[in-house]
Design a protein around this motif. Sequence first.
Motif, PDB file in Angstrom:
ATOM      1  N   HIS A  60       0.837  -1.209   0.000  1.00  0.00           N
ATOM      2  CA  HIS A  60       0.000   0.000   0.000  1.00  0.00           C
ATOM      3  C   HIS A  60       0.863   1.247   0.000  1.00  0.00           C
ATOM      4  O   HIS A  60       0.620   2.189  -0.760  1.00  0.00           O
ATOM      5  N   ASP A  61       1.892   1.262   0.825  1.00  0.00           N
ATOM      6  CA  ASP A  61       2.778   2.424   0.906  1.00  0.00           C
ATOM      7  C   ASP A  61       3.516   2.661  -0.411  1.00  0.00           C
ATOM      8  O   ASP A  61       3.654   3.804  -0.863  1.00  0.00           O
ATOM      9  N   VAL A  62       3.987   1.580  -1.045  1.00  0.00           N
ATOM     10  CA  VAL A  62       4.673   1.703  -2.346  1.00  0.00           C
ATOM     11  C   VAL A  62       3.717   2.258  -3.391  1.00  0.00           C
ATOM     12  O   VAL A  62       4.050   3.187  -4.131  1.00  0.00           O
ATOM     13  N   LEU A  63       2.517   1.694  -3.464  1.00  0.00           N
ATOM     14  CA  LEU A  63       1.537   2.144  -4.461  1.00  0.00           C
ATOM     15  C   LEU A  63       1.121   3.586  -4.215  1.00  0.00           C
ATOM     16  O   LEU A  63       0.955   4.364  -5.167  1.00  0.00           O
ATOM     17  N   ASN A  64       0.961   3.954  -2.966  1.00  0.00           N
ATOM     18  CA  ASN A  64       0.573   5.322  -2.631  1.00  0.00           C
ATOM     19  C   ASN A  64       1.662   6.313  -3.047  1.00  0.00           C
ATOM     20  O   ASN A  64       1.377   7.336  -3.679  1.00  0.00           O
ATOM     21  N   ALA A  65       2.910   6.016  -2.718  1.00  0.00           N
ATOM     22  CA  ALA A  65       4.019   6.904  -3.085  1.00  0.00           C
ATOM     23  C   ALA A  65       4.162   6.995  -4.608  1.00  0.00           C
ATOM     24  O   ALA A  65       4.385   8.082  -5.157  1.00  0.00           O
ATOM     25  N   TYR A  66       4.034   5.874  -5.286  1.00  0.00           N
ATOM     26  CA  TYR A  66       4.120   5.829  -6.747  1.00  0.00           C
ATOM     27  C   TYR A  66       3.033   6.707  -7.370  1.00  0.00           C
ATOM     28  O   TYR A  66       3.296   7.540  -8.241  1.00  0.00           O
ATOM     29  N   GLY A  67       1.801   6.544  -6.905  1.00  0.00           N
ATOM     30  CA  GLY A  67       0.689   7.340  -7.422  1.00  0.00           C
ATOM     31  C   GLY A  67       0.849   8.822  -7.129  1.00  0.00           C
ATOM     32  O   GLY A  67       0.561   9.669  -7.992  1.00  0.00           O
ATOM     33  N   GLN A  68       1.311   9.161  -5.939  1.00  0.00           N
ATOM     34  CA  GLN A  68       1.506  10.574  -5.598  1.00  0.00           C
ATOM     35  C   GLN A  68       2.575  11.210  -6.481  1.00  0.00           C
ATOM     36  O   GLN A  68       2.418  12.351  -6.915  1.00  0.00           O
ATOM     37  N   GLU A  69       3.643  10.477  -6.766  1.00  0.00           N
ATOM     38  CA  GLU A  69       4.698  11.023  -7.620  1.00  0.00           C
ATOM     39  C   GLU A  69       4.195  11.218  -9.043  1.00  0.00           C
ATOM     40  O   GLU A  69       4.456  12.248  -9.669  1.00  0.00           O
ATOM     41  N   LEU A  70       3.463  10.246  -9.567  1.00  0.00           N
ATOM     42  CA  LEU A  70       2.892  10.415 -10.906  1.00  0.00           C
ATOM     43  C   LEU A  70       1.942  11.609 -10.943  1.00  0.00           C
ATOM     44  O   LEU A  70       1.994  12.426 -11.874  1.00  0.00           O
ATOM     45  N   ASN A  71       1.089  11.738  -9.948  1.00  0.00           N
ATOM     46  CA  ASN A  71       0.148  12.862  -9.894  1.00  0.00           C
ATOM     47  C   ASN A  71       0.875  14.207  -9.794  1.00  0.00           C
ATOM     48  O   ASN A  71       0.460  15.188 -10.393  1.00  0.00           O
ATOM     49  N   VAL A  84       8.127   4.255 -26.664  1.00  0.00           N
ATOM     50  CA  VAL A  84       8.777   3.200 -25.886  1.00  0.00           C
ATOM     51  C   VAL A  84       9.790   2.509 -26.793  1.00  0.00           C
ATOM     52  O   VAL A  84       9.450   2.036 -27.880  1.00  0.00           O
ATOM     53  N   THR A  85      11.066   2.486 -26.351  1.00  0.00           N
ATOM     54  CA  THR A  85      12.119   1.868 -27.153  1.00  0.00           C
ATOM     55  C   THR A  85      12.631   0.561 -26.543  1.00  0.00           C
ATOM     56  O   THR A  85      13.325  -0.191 -27.219  1.00  0.00           O
ATOM     57  N   ASP A  86      12.292   0.293 -25.275  1.00  0.00           N
ATOM     58  CA  ASP A  86      12.685  -0.964 -24.648  1.00  0.00           C
ATOM     59  C   ASP A  86      11.772  -1.206 -23.452  1.00  0.00           C
ATOM     60  O   ASP A  86      11.296  -0.258 -22.814  1.00  0.00           O
ATOM     61  N   LEU A  87      11.539  -2.469 -23.160  1.00  0.00           N
ATOM     62  CA  LEU A  87      10.661  -2.866 -22.059  1.00  0.00           C
ATOM     63  C   LEU A  87      11.212  -4.158 -21.478  1.00  0.00           C
ATOM     64  O   LEU A  87      11.309  -5.161 -22.183  1.00  0.00           O
ATOM     65  N   VAL A  88      11.592  -4.135 -20.186  1.00  0.00           N
ATOM     66  CA  VAL A  88      12.181  -5.306 -19.549  1.00  0.00           C
ATOM     67  C   VAL A  88      11.477  -5.553 -18.219  1.00  0.00           C
ATOM     68  O   VAL A  88      11.364  -4.646 -17.388  1.00  0.00           O
ATOM     69  N   ASP A  89      11.009  -6.777 -18.025  1.00  0.00           N
ATOM     70  CA  ASP A  89      10.398  -7.167 -16.754  1.00  0.00           C
ATOM     71  C   ASP A  89      11.495  -7.235 -15.697  1.00  0.00           C
ATOM     72  O   ASP A  89      12.488  -7.940 -15.870  1.00  0.00           O
ATOM     73  N   THR A  90      11.322  -6.490 -14.598  1.00  0.00           N
ATOM     74  CA  THR A  90      12.335  -6.479 -13.537  1.00  0.00           C
ATOM     75  C   THR A  90      12.241  -7.698 -12.634  1.00  0.00           C
ATOM     76  O   THR A  90      13.168  -7.975 -11.872  1.00  0.00           O
ATOM     77  N   GLY A  91      11.111  -8.393 -12.678  1.00  0.00           N
ATOM     78  CA  GLY A  91      10.886  -9.516 -11.777  1.00  0.00           C
ATOM     79  C   GLY A  91      10.268  -9.089 -10.458  1.00  0.00           C
ATOM     80  O   GLY A  91       9.837  -9.932  -9.673  1.00  0.00           O
ATOM     81  N   ASP A  92      10.221  -7.783 -10.202  1.00  0.00           N
ATOM     82  CA  ASP A  92       9.611  -7.271  -8.969  1.00  0.00           C
ATOM     83  C   ASP A  92       8.101  -7.240  -9.120  1.00  0.00           C
ATOM     84  O   ASP A  92       7.572  -7.002 -10.212  1.00  0.00           O
ATOM     85  N   ARG A  93       7.406  -7.441  -8.008  1.00  0.00           N
ATOM     86  CA  ARG A  93       5.946  -7.388  -7.986  1.00  0.00           C
ATOM     87  C   ARG A  93       5.504  -6.593  -6.766  1.00  0.00           C
ATOM     88  O   ARG A  93       6.104  -6.698  -5.694  1.00  0.00           O
ATOM     89  N   THR A  94       4.449  -5.835  -6.935  1.00  0.00           N
ATOM     90  CA  THR A  94       3.809  -5.147  -5.821  1.00  0.00           C
ATOM     91  C   THR A  94       2.323  -5.449  -5.919  1.00  0.00           C
ATOM     92  O   THR A  94       1.704  -5.157  -6.950  1.00  0.00           O
TER      93      THR A  94
END
Length: 152
Positions: A60-71, A84-94
């Motif tokens: 929740h904290d990660v998603l909230n901070a991410y959304g606030q920064e985008l906003n 978009v010139t490249d797209l790589v899955d980092t393997g991280d999940r939230t």
Amino acid sequence: MGLFDRAKNAFGGGTDDWAAQAKAAQELAGQHLRDAGYTDGSAVTMANAGQVSGQMQADHDVLNAYGQELNRIIAIGATGSSVVTDLVDTGDRTAGNPWYELEVQVTLPGAEPYTVRKREMVPAQFLANYAVGTTHEVKVDPADPKSIALTS
């Protein structure tokens, strides 16, 4: 059959079905917890409730901070375009959603294009929207041109 009998049947039948409905709801909740990475599909118990709720709060904290920064960037940013010139899955999940490292060529009006590497959460159902070669409107932080928010 009266009105209330029809309503009862429309919402899953009588009391005989309640136990089956409760079991199905519990199974669905367990599936969602597993899909989000909080459990292995087993029920939340007193023994693991603290760990599960701690991970949920951290997500929740990660998603909230991410959304606030985008906003924030969207509110103050200069409008441009991007590819978009490249797209790589980092393997991280939230909360079960994957993070990708995007390389984006950004173009602002009257300026030369430049490249930005950006970490972006992209749910599986939207991944095709971020395929290499796709174009997006972008907002660029005037104080840091490497801080961007894709807005389309």
